[in-house]
Design a protein around this motif. Structure first.
Motif, mmCIF file in Angstrom:
data_model
loop_
_atom_site.group_PDB
_atom_site.id
_atom_site.type_symbol
_atom_site.label_atom_id
_atom_site.label_comp_id
_atom_site.label_asym_id
_atom_site.label_seq_id
_atom_site.Cartn_x
_atom_site.Cartn_y
_atom_site.Cartn_z
ATOM 1 N N ASP A 244 -0.616 -4.717 -2.791
ATOM 2 C CA ASP A 244 -2.351 -3.595 -2.349
ATOM 3 C C ASP A 244 -0.949 -2.313 -3.280
ATOM 4 O OD1 ASP A 244 -3.614 -5.296 -1.573
ATOM 5 O OD2 ASP A 244 -2.832 -4.802 0.406
ATOM 6 N N PHE A 245 -0.847 -3.226 -4.542
ATOM 7 C CA PHE A 245 -0.366 -1.331 -4.979
ATOM 8 C C PHE A 245 0.953 -0.383 -4.644
ATOM 9 C CE2 PHE A 245 -4.586 -1.488 -6.574
ATOM 10 C CZ PHE A 245 -4.575 -1.434 -7.788
ATOM 11 N N ALA A 246 1.965 -1.305 -4.336
ATOM 12 C CA ALA A 246 3.273 -0.860 -3.381
ATOM 13 C C ALA A 246 3.786 -0.239 -4.758
ATOM 14 C CB ALA A 246 3.750 -2.061 -3.135
ATOM 15 N N PHE A 247 3.739 -0.324 -5.701
ATOM 16 C CA PHE A 247 4.236 0.241 -6.623
ATOM 17 C C PHE A 247 3.312 0.393 -8.187
ATOM 18 C CE2 PHE A 247 7.891 -1.349 -5.302
ATOM 19 C CZ PHE A 247 9.053 0.259 -5.264
ATOM 20 N N CYS A 248 3.087 1.670 -9.199
ATOM 21 C CA CYS A 248 1.982 1.870 -9.539
ATOM 22 C C CYS A 248 2.430 2.576 -11.269
ATOM 23 C CB CYS A 248 1.112 3.073 -8.434
ATOM 24 S SG CYS A 248 -0.155 2.567 -7.099
ATOM 25 N N ASN B 162 1.013 -0.880 -0.291
ATOM 26 C CA ASN B 162 0.045 -0.294 0.165
ATOM 27 C C ASN B 162 0.737 1.075 -0.128
ATOM 28 O OD1 ASN B 162 -2.404 1.194 -0.165
ATOM 29 N ND2 ASN B 162 -2.498 1.251 1.675
ATOM 30 N N THR B 163 2.204 1.245 -0.419
ATOM 31 C CA THR B 163 3.169 2.062 -0.540
ATOM 32 C C THR B 163 3.163 3.646 -1.550
ATOM 33 O OG1 THR B 163 4.694 0.942 -1.616
ATOM 34 C CG2 THR B 163 4.493 1.846 0.847
ATOM 35 N N TYR B 164 2.362 3.269 -3.055
ATOM 36 C CA TYR B 164 1.723 3.558 -4.085
ATOM 37 C C TYR B 164 3.330 4.529 -4.986
ATOM 38 C CZ TYR B 164 -2.491 2.877 -3.407
ATOM 39 O OH TYR B 164 -3.788 2.183 -3.000
ATOM 40 N N LEU B 165 4.436 3.824 -4.701
ATOM 41 C CA LEU B 165 5.172 3.979 -5.315
ATOM 42 C C LEU B 165 5.547 4.041 -6.147
ATOM 43 C CD1 LEU B 165 7.873 2.390 -2.544
ATOM 44 C CD2 LEU B 165 6.999 4.710 -2.704
#
Length: 305
Positions: free
Chosen positions: A185-189, A161-164
């Motif tokens: 969970d969308f660690a990277f986007c 969940n970090t959205y990097l």
């Protein structure tokens, strides 16, 4: 919690699941305690922990719920502490992330919640030279930044969940001993990721779960010793990287809720390896089936998702 427990001065192991309060418990009396596990009975309830809970001198292993995690590191250097999970980090005070207070940690779970973190909030992680396992999960955070560098001894890393940005992956790829990486969970986007040469040289296990990745511009040279590739809910990814049939160490490609073309791509890699005389690769589509239970207990514990 029964007050009599506080008088067990020789107690070494204490595990408690409760919906009661432990905030006012005098756990500091348990001077011999080595393992402490505290959790709430339900996810809706968050335990309030004593602020001095990590100051016990002989503590080695500490585990809390993410919602009930401590955000106070010890006042003095704790050389015995080896496991700390979860430890809460907020944007209110970067002084709470001075990990030099626990220099010998081998396993650390960090739960980040609250305001925007300073750019250097987690930079002291680099001082944890014994750290082998790190998990980072974010809650209500406006922006999360990776530390400038991680401990060089790090072997297992989980981000949730970090959205990097995929460009930030360069920091992780340079870790010389990393053999397990889980992105949840969308660690990277972002739709596209192009790894760089000379990275992930020791990576054996790779999980991507819940991702909007569409184009993975990699080849066999980027993951030379990869053994297990797990992709879950990667609904936009249609093909595996080119030349992955040349990753001769691959033993398992597992796909869960991925598009049919990705399954086809994995089967083509399997067939190509068989044509080259490599019979060890298993392709498993578990979207509608249960995982088999005949894997060794060692594998289940090492690669537990």
């Amino acid at each position: 919690m029964p007050s009599e427990i506080e008088n067990l001065v020789h107690l070494r192991y204490f595990a408690l699941t409760t919906i009661g309060s432990v905030c006012n418990s005098q756990l500091f009396k348990l001077k011999s305690l080595q393992t402490l596990i505290l959790s709430a009975w339900t996810k809706e309830y968050q335990l309030q922990l004593p602020c001095d809970v990590l100051d016990l001198p002989w503590l080695r292993h500490v585990r809390f719920d993410k919602g009930s995690s401590s955000f106070y590191l010890p006042d003095l250097v704790q050389k015995n502490l080896q496991t700390l999970s979860w430890f809460k980090v907020t944007g209110r005070d970067s002084r709470t992330t001075n990990f030099t207070k626990v220099p010998n940690l081998k396993e650390l779970g960090i739960y980040i919640e609250g305001e925007v973190l300073p750019n250097n909030a987690l930079d002291s992680l680099a001082e944890l030279h014994q750290l082998e396992k790190l998990k980072v999960k974010t809650g209500r955070v406006e922006r999360f930044n990776l530390p400038i560098c991680f401990p060089s001894n790090l072997k297992q890393l989980t981000l949730s969940n970090t959205y990097l940005s995929w460009e930030d992956m360069d920091i992780i790829g340079k870790l010389p001993n990393l053999d397990l990486l889980k992105l949840k969970d969308f660690a990277f986007c972002g739709p596209e990721w192009t790894p760089k040469d000379g990275e992930f040289l020791q990576l054996r296990f790779f999980l991507i779960e819940h991702s909007d990745l569409e184009c993975w511009n990699a080849n066999a040279n980027h993951f030379p010793v990869l053994e297990r590739l797990i992709l879950r809910y990667c609904l936009d990814l249609e093909n595996l990287p080119n030349n992955f049939e040349e990753v001769y160490t691959l033993r398992l490609i597992e796909l869960d809720n991925c598009c049919s073309s990705l399954v086809t791509s994995a089967m083509e890699i399997q067939q190509a390896q068989r044509g080259l005389g490599y019979e060890g690769l298993v392709v498993r589509d578990v979207t509608k089936i249960e995982l088999p239970t005949n894997e060794s207990s060692k594998e289940r514990s090492e690669y537990a998702i």
